[in-house]
Design a protein around this motif. Sequence first.
Motif, mmCIF file in Angstrom:
data_model
loop_
_atom_site.group_PDB
_atom_site.id
_atom_site.type_symbol
_atom_site.label_atom_id
_atom_site.label_comp_id
_atom_site.label_asym_id
_atom_site.label_seq_id
_atom_site.Cartn_x
_atom_site.Cartn_y
_atom_site.Cartn_z
ATOM 1 N N ALA A 76 -5.426 5.331 10.700
ATOM 2 C CA ALA A 76 -3.975 5.952 10.954
ATOM 3 C C ALA A 76 -3.058 4.951 11.684
ATOM 4 C CB ALA A 76 -4.331 6.986 12.108
ATOM 5 N N ASP A 77 -3.746 4.194 12.668
ATOM 6 C CA ASP A 77 -2.837 3.076 13.164
ATOM 7 C C ASP A 77 -2.468 2.019 12.110
ATOM 8 O OD1 ASP A 77 -3.698 3.881 15.839
ATOM 9 O OD2 ASP A 77 -5.241 2.448 15.968
ATOM 10 N N GLU A 78 -3.040 1.681 11.258
ATOM 11 C CA GLU A 78 -2.805 0.835 9.876
ATOM 12 C C GLU A 78 -1.463 1.535 9.343
ATOM 13 O OE1 GLU A 78 -2.517 -2.549 7.578
ATOM 14 O OE2 GLU A 78 -3.401 -2.066 9.708
ATOM 15 N N LEU A 79 -1.607 2.835 9.345
ATOM 16 C CA LEU A 79 -0.306 3.571 8.715
ATOM 17 C C LEU A 79 0.683 3.758 9.656
ATOM 18 C CD1 LEU A 79 -2.483 6.259 6.640
ATOM 19 C CD2 LEU A 79 -1.331 4.142 5.748
ATOM 20 N N GLY A 80 0.541 3.720 10.641
ATOM 21 C CA GLY A 80 1.445 3.787 11.988
ATOM 22 C C GLY A 80 1.899 5.372 11.805
ATOM 23 N N VAL B 78 0.526 7.647 0.504
ATOM 24 C CA VAL B 78 0.734 6.857 1.836
ATOM 25 C C VAL B 78 2.014 7.037 2.345
ATOM 26 C CG1 VAL B 78 1.229 4.362 2.644
ATOM 27 C CG2 VAL B 78 -1.156 5.057 1.509
ATOM 28 N N GLU B 79 2.950 7.191 1.432
ATOM 29 C CA GLU B 79 4.377 7.413 1.689
ATOM 30 C C GLU B 79 4.457 8.994 2.262
ATOM 31 O OE1 GLU B 79 7.243 4.903 -1.252
ATOM 32 O OE2 GLU B 79 6.468 6.697 -2.062
ATOM 33 N N GLU B 80 3.710 9.804 1.773
ATOM 34 C CA GLU B 80 3.752 11.270 2.075
ATOM 35 C C GLU B 80 3.063 11.226 3.612
ATOM 36 O OE1 GLU B 80 1.612 13.560 -0.744
ATOM 37 O OE2 GLU B 80 3.244 13.379 -2.471
ATOM 38 N N ILE B 81 2.217 10.498 3.934
ATOM 39 C CA ILE B 81 1.683 10.800 5.054
ATOM 40 C C ILE B 81 2.478 10.068 6.269
ATOM 41 C CG2 ILE B 81 -0.182 9.583 6.539
ATOM 42 C CD1 ILE B 81 -2.213 9.741 4.113
ATOM 43 N N GLN B 82 3.093 8.779 5.892
ATOM 44 C CA GLN B 82 4.000 8.297 6.752
ATOM 45 C C GLN B 82 5.287 8.988 7.059
ATOM 46 O OE1 GLN B 82 4.277 4.411 4.738
ATOM 47 N NE2 GLN B 82 2.962 3.410 6.126
ATOM 48 N N GLU B 83 5.610 9.736 5.969
ATOM 49 C CA GLU B 83 6.937 10.583 6.224
ATOM 50 C C GLU B 83 6.643 11.661 7.297
ATOM 51 O OE1 GLU B 83 8.977 12.983 2.724
ATOM 52 O OE2 GLU B 83 9.099 10.756 2.063
ATOM 53 N N LYS B 84 5.373 12.369 6.958
ATOM 54 C CA LYS B 84 4.919 13.338 7.889
ATOM 55 C C LYS B 84 4.715 12.893 9.258
ATOM 56 C CE LYS B 84 1.631 17.251 8.083
ATOM 57 N NZ LYS B 84 0.496 18.062 7.357
ATOM 58 N N GLY B 85 4.099 11.755 9.063
ATOM 59 C CA GLY B 85 3.660 11.058 10.526
ATOM 60 C C GLY B 85 2.206 11.518 10.750
ATOM 61 N N ALA C 60 0.821 -1.089 -0.068
ATOM 62 C CA ALA C 60 -0.317 0.045 0.182
ATOM 63 C C ALA C 60 0.797 1.138 -0.033
ATOM 64 C CB ALA C 60 -0.862 0.078 1.362
ATOM 65 N N SER C 61 2.249 1.186 0.035
ATOM 66 C CA SER C 61 3.143 2.386 0.018
ATOM 67 C C SER C 61 3.978 2.385 -1.273
ATOM 68 C CB SER C 61 3.909 2.403 1.245
ATOM 69 O OG SER C 61 4.663 1.162 1.271
#
Length: 283
Positions: free
Chosen positions: A95-99, A54-61, A42-43
Amino acid sequence: MKKILAFAMAAVLMLGLAACGGSGASAPASSAAGSASASSGASGQDSAGGTSVVEEIQEKGVLTMMTATGFPPFEYLGEDGKPAGVDIDLAQLVADELGVELEVLDMDFNLLIESLKSGKGQLIAAGMTATSERAEQIDFSITYTLNGLILLVPKGSDIKTADDLAGKNIAVQESTTAHIYAQEELGIEPLAFKNANECATAVMGGKADAAILDKVPAQTLAMANPDALETVEQLLTEEEMAMGVAKGNEDLLEVVNSVLQKAMDDGTVESLTDKHLKICAEG
């Protein structure tokens, strides 16, 4: 909730909905998320070969979800003044799934789609019906709740069907399917309010003879004010509620769909609905 009636009537509603009020304020509220990682696959990269959402969201947190409180039990203001409800809890699972952490932006319902398109957030979770018109502007998740419109009326009202609405003042939440139904199906220009709570206040105060609302929020408001309100349980429409992402964000949509499917399969959606319905009815 905005006071559109005299203080005494506003106080009655507040007694029944102390934990479920809301005026659609624009200030964000944040809640911490767990540290579970996003599902594999998914990333990946987007179609243009750049960084995926998804990568942008995870990068930003941070995953920014947009909603419109005043629609209990799906979204309302909790006792701490922050958005709460079924949709907020489901978005937390995403959000939990994305960490990442979950940030909640509370705004007027009619601003949600344009705000998503302009990049103010990545996810709409607001009890939104997935209509073909809206699907031209955003991409919808799988359906996680079946819904429909019913009537909210004063206790003991003679209004029993939609046919009884002729010549009446009808309250609706602006820019919703109820607004469209009143105009296009009933030929009525309704009184448009910002949220379901304000519609209930209008009915209780005599400004409106009835309100057309989604079934569960209407039932919640009637349960919270049993001496003043009741519902007409005949469904006027049948609708499907879904979350929304910006066009082309297939990787995020994949994560959202996976989380929602699991939440339906294991009974989480049902248990969250029961939990928040109880909070709002007893609050």
